[in-house]
Design a protein around this motif. Sequence first.
Motif, PDB file in Angstrom:
ATOM      1  N   PRO A 389       3.867  -8.914 -15.641  1.00 48.87           N
ATOM      2  CA  PRO A 389       3.253  -8.838 -16.388  1.00 48.87           C
ATOM      3  C   PRO A 389       1.517  -8.905 -15.889  1.00 48.87           C
ATOM      4  O   PRO A 389       0.465  -8.693 -16.253  1.00 48.87           O
ATOM      5  N   ASN A 390       1.391  -9.168 -14.372  1.00 47.28           N
ATOM      6  CA  ASN A 390       0.095  -9.050 -13.411  1.00 47.28           C
ATOM      7  C   ASN A 390      -0.494  -7.690 -12.697  1.00 47.28           C
ATOM      8  O   ASN A 390      -0.606  -8.161 -12.023  1.00 47.28           O
ATOM      9  N   ASP A 391       1.040  -7.017 -12.659  1.00 48.98           N
ATOM     10  CA  ASP A 391       0.052  -5.962 -13.108  1.00 48.98           C
ATOM     11  C   ASP A 391       0.955  -4.897 -13.067  1.00 48.98           C
ATOM     12  O   ASP A 391       1.848  -3.929 -12.993  1.00 48.98           O
ATOM     13  N   VAL A 392       0.028  -4.470 -14.082  1.00 46.78           N
ATOM     14  CA  VAL A 392       0.432  -3.096 -15.519  1.00 46.78           C
ATOM     15  C   VAL A 392      -1.207  -2.495 -14.867  1.00 46.78           C
ATOM     16  O   VAL A 392      -2.250  -2.322 -14.900  1.00 46.78           O
ATOM     17  N   ALA A 401      -8.184   5.709 -15.871  1.00 48.69           N
ATOM     18  CA  ALA A 401      -7.274   4.427 -15.935  1.00 48.69           C
ATOM     19  C   ALA A 401      -7.996   3.238 -16.131  1.00 48.69           C
ATOM     20  O   ALA A 401      -8.568   2.479 -15.208  1.00 48.69           O
ATOM     21  N   LEU A 402      -6.680   2.019 -16.420  1.00 49.25           N
ATOM     22  CA  LEU A 402      -6.885   0.984 -15.943  1.00 49.25           C
ATOM     23  C   LEU A 402      -5.947  -0.195 -15.457  1.00 49.25           C
ATOM     24  O   LEU A 402      -4.765   0.507 -15.580  1.00 49.25           O
ATOM     25  N   HIS A 403      -6.621  -1.046 -15.304  1.00 48.76           N
ATOM     26  CA  HIS A 403      -5.675  -2.344 -14.870  1.00 48.76           C
ATOM     27  C   HIS A 403      -5.339  -3.514 -15.062  1.00 48.76           C
ATOM     28  O   HIS A 403      -6.433  -4.005 -15.288  1.00 48.76           O
ATOM     29  N   PHE A 404      -4.225  -3.961 -14.917  1.00 49.19           N
ATOM     30  CA  PHE A 404      -4.130  -5.297 -15.910  1.00 49.19           C
ATOM     31  C   PHE A 404      -3.539  -6.623 -14.381  1.00 49.19           C
ATOM     32  O   PHE A 404      -2.816  -5.828 -14.073  1.00 49.19           O
ATOM     33  N   ASP A 405      -3.793  -7.272 -14.243  1.00 49.60           N
ATOM     34  CA  ASP A 405      -4.068  -8.674 -13.403  1.00 49.60           C
ATOM     35  C   ASP A 405      -3.777  -9.922 -13.602  1.00 49.60           C
ATOM     36  O   ASP A 405      -3.599 -10.462 -12.723  1.00 49.60           O
ATOM     37  N   GLY A 406      -2.726 -10.088 -14.610  1.00 54.29           N
ATOM     38  CA  GLY A 406      -2.849 -10.949 -15.563  1.00 54.29           C
ATOM     39  C   GLY A 406      -3.440 -11.807 -16.089  1.00 54.29           C
ATOM     40  O   GLY A 406      -3.237 -12.191 -16.554  1.00 54.29           O
ATOM     41  N   THR A 407      -5.103 -11.513 -15.708  1.00 57.17           N
ATOM     42  CA  THR A 407      -6.352 -12.104 -16.541  1.00 57.17           C
ATOM     43  C   THR A 407      -6.855 -10.905 -17.566  1.00 57.17           C
ATOM     44  O   THR A 407      -7.508 -11.217 -18.435  1.00 57.17           O
ATOM     45  N   ALA A 408      -7.324 -10.071 -16.977  1.00 59.18           N
ATOM     46  CA  ALA A 408      -8.348  -8.971 -17.128  1.00 59.18           C
ATOM     47  C   ALA A 408      -8.111  -7.851 -16.753  1.00 59.18           C
ATOM     48  O   ALA A 408      -7.199  -7.826 -15.949  1.00 59.18           O
ATOM     49  N   TRP A 409      -8.258  -6.951 -17.843  1.00 59.77           N
ATOM     50  CA  TRP A 409      -8.208  -5.144 -17.926  1.00 59.77           C
ATOM     51  C   TRP A 409      -9.600  -4.690 -16.976  1.00 59.77           C
ATOM     52  O   TRP A 409     -10.641  -4.996 -16.924  1.00 59.77           O
TER      53      TRP A 409
END
Length: 757
Positions: A389-392, A401-409
């Motif tokens: 859930p912290n690496d999407v 491309a987008l990346h989610f670190d658990g806090t923000a995209w």
Amino acid sequence: MDPERLREHLGTEQPINPLPATPKNRHFTTLLIVLIILAACAGPGETPVVPPDFDWVWSNPLPQGARLESISGVSAGDIWAVGVHGAMIHYDGTQWSVESIGTSYRFNDVWAVGTNDVFAVGQGGTILHYDGTDWAEQNSGVTTMLWEVWGNSSNDVFAVGQGGTILHYDGTSWTQQPSGTPQNFYSLWGSSGSDVFAGGASVILHYDGSDWNDTSAPSAQGYTSLWGFSATDVFASGSNGNVFHYDGTSWTQMQTFDTRPIDDLWGSAPEDVFGVGADGAIRHYDGTAWTTQQSGGTSWLLGVWGSSGSDVYTVGNEGQVFHYDGTAWTTQSTGTTESLFGIWGFPTGDVFAVGGGLNARVVRLAGGVWVEQSVPPLARAWGVWGSSPNDVFAVGMSGDALHFDGTAWSSMATGVTDNLYDVWGTDGSNVYAVGGFPNSRIVRYDGSSWSTIPSPWGSELLGIWGFGPNDIFVSGGSGLIGHYDGTTWSTHTTGVSGMLWDVWGSGPSDVFAVGTGGTILHYDGATWSPQSSGTTSSLYSVFGHSATDVTAVGMHTVLHYDGAAWSPQEPITISTMHGLWGDANQAYYAVGTTGTILRRAECDGPTMACYDFDELPADGRWNLGEGFTTRGMQVAVVPFQWADGRWATSGSVRSDGNTLNPNNASADFQILCPVYEVTFQYLETGGNINVRVNGEHREADDINALNGQVIGGAQLNSISTIVDGDWRGAVSIVGDIEQFEIGGQELRIEGLCFRYQ
């Protein structure tokens, strides 16, 4: 469970003195009867069961997303709306609930004569009647489309439809009445059984109790709606934006709103009339002039009804519901209506869906509620995958491309401008995205940056799935299936030439690919062979839990594979489904057009699931409108009613690492499988209690006051005692249960168990 059986179940007939309080929860002294119930449950670690025989339910938008054609009610707390594909919802004054009526027919209109007397008409001459308990089909005697229904009483009801059809119900049976015209009728209204108007393609007829006669309305208008207040005060709207008024003698044109139709009219008084139609626009007449109001949305609105001028509802496309309080319109629907194309999730209950129109949209599941995420202003997203859930990761148009670190995209540079349609990886430092047009494109993320991987194909790539860094499959145009062995990409022979939109497998020798024309291919580790899908509809996504539990979705189509053959499932929407993912509890999520997210789960499994809430944070708090997941069960935080009848506007459900604590709020447990018993233990230290079962709401000073009551068709039984001034005890609710919520002001519950049918 009756009270005697409950006592037997609890193992005691008299209240037991409580055990000493523990430091972990000094307020909740666990009773011996609580321990006995917990022992009867399969244990706090048992995997929750989810829904019946592959039932699909709406997850977004809520209450549902199918187009609603009409709305009618008896009072502010008893309202019905119907629509396409069997869509039907009911409002009880607090919340909307989806009604399951067992048909996928289109319903065009609903009319409520009384609480126990509601009619719905639609496709194939279908007429349904609600008697306060159940919906039942009535024999209309016709097979043509019925567009409108209106009644003066339970034994004086009219329906109109295709080919000049006019029907009348006398309380016993429906009979046809001669209209004298073959044209279609779309609207109906009356002030009494001898003063009824029917609007058609170019005519408005009047019924005087004996015959239908032409009223000489302006022709070629396509009369979409009628509403009035007496035989000499009737409004009609046309398909070209015109509004007309009838004074008992003749029709006069009142107003023209561009060329778009006004699909429905309703008014509380001659000087308070509403008309709804295209682009979310609402027209209002104040007795002097028509003006335009904004609903706050852009959905096409098709039905309007109110209990008063300050309590008006309108419904329309995407299942949208709006409410007017006399001052402003607000939405009563939740969730995005932007199309969604990809979905991925985790055993924690975190699920992400991506899509959008011109701009990317990302929504995240939290306790049964999908919440839109803030993302950089990039183009539409097509695919999503994550290692946690912290690496999407999400990919989309123009190489975005987008990346989610658990806090923000955050946005990521892939180095390409081709569309990227799908993404998959083995971990956060080995992620592949595929796409391209007309040639294939593969990019790889190594944990630091994206780089292009040479590919040998001249067709776009549409899907990717793998079993490790040395065993990856891709699918694409012209029947392409490719495979990566850790060193090189090779081409597999498929024998088809159409698009293969997606690929998934339970193992290296059990891989499925789906595509255009209902194509399904299976790989056994050596060769690809076709499987019969039974459909020619395009299939866009495939996912499974095992070799004998695989689902494919596509254009108005849902299929399931049991290891032997593919069989169709009845979808609850006509939306095209683009993406599919399944969780560890054997449930599936499917996403598609107009924000559609459906959830399906199997009810073949454990017969009981229990929740002790010890895995929730010791300081957890979820406010009204939010939600959370506990051991796979989604829980939504919904409004709570105080003893004086007012509804709390703020409140929360909290956890302390041991119990669940509704505080001026209710916890709505998202039951997906039919339940025949709910049991739990509670401590109540003050305030009011709310219980809702199958949509029926009860409030009381304490749970014990509800002992023996039947709520929503299920009986609540409790064994309770007062210790140190507080109510403590155990509750059993027995019956056919499809919906359950519990709320309080100073309430704690634990050992919640669901026994499934």
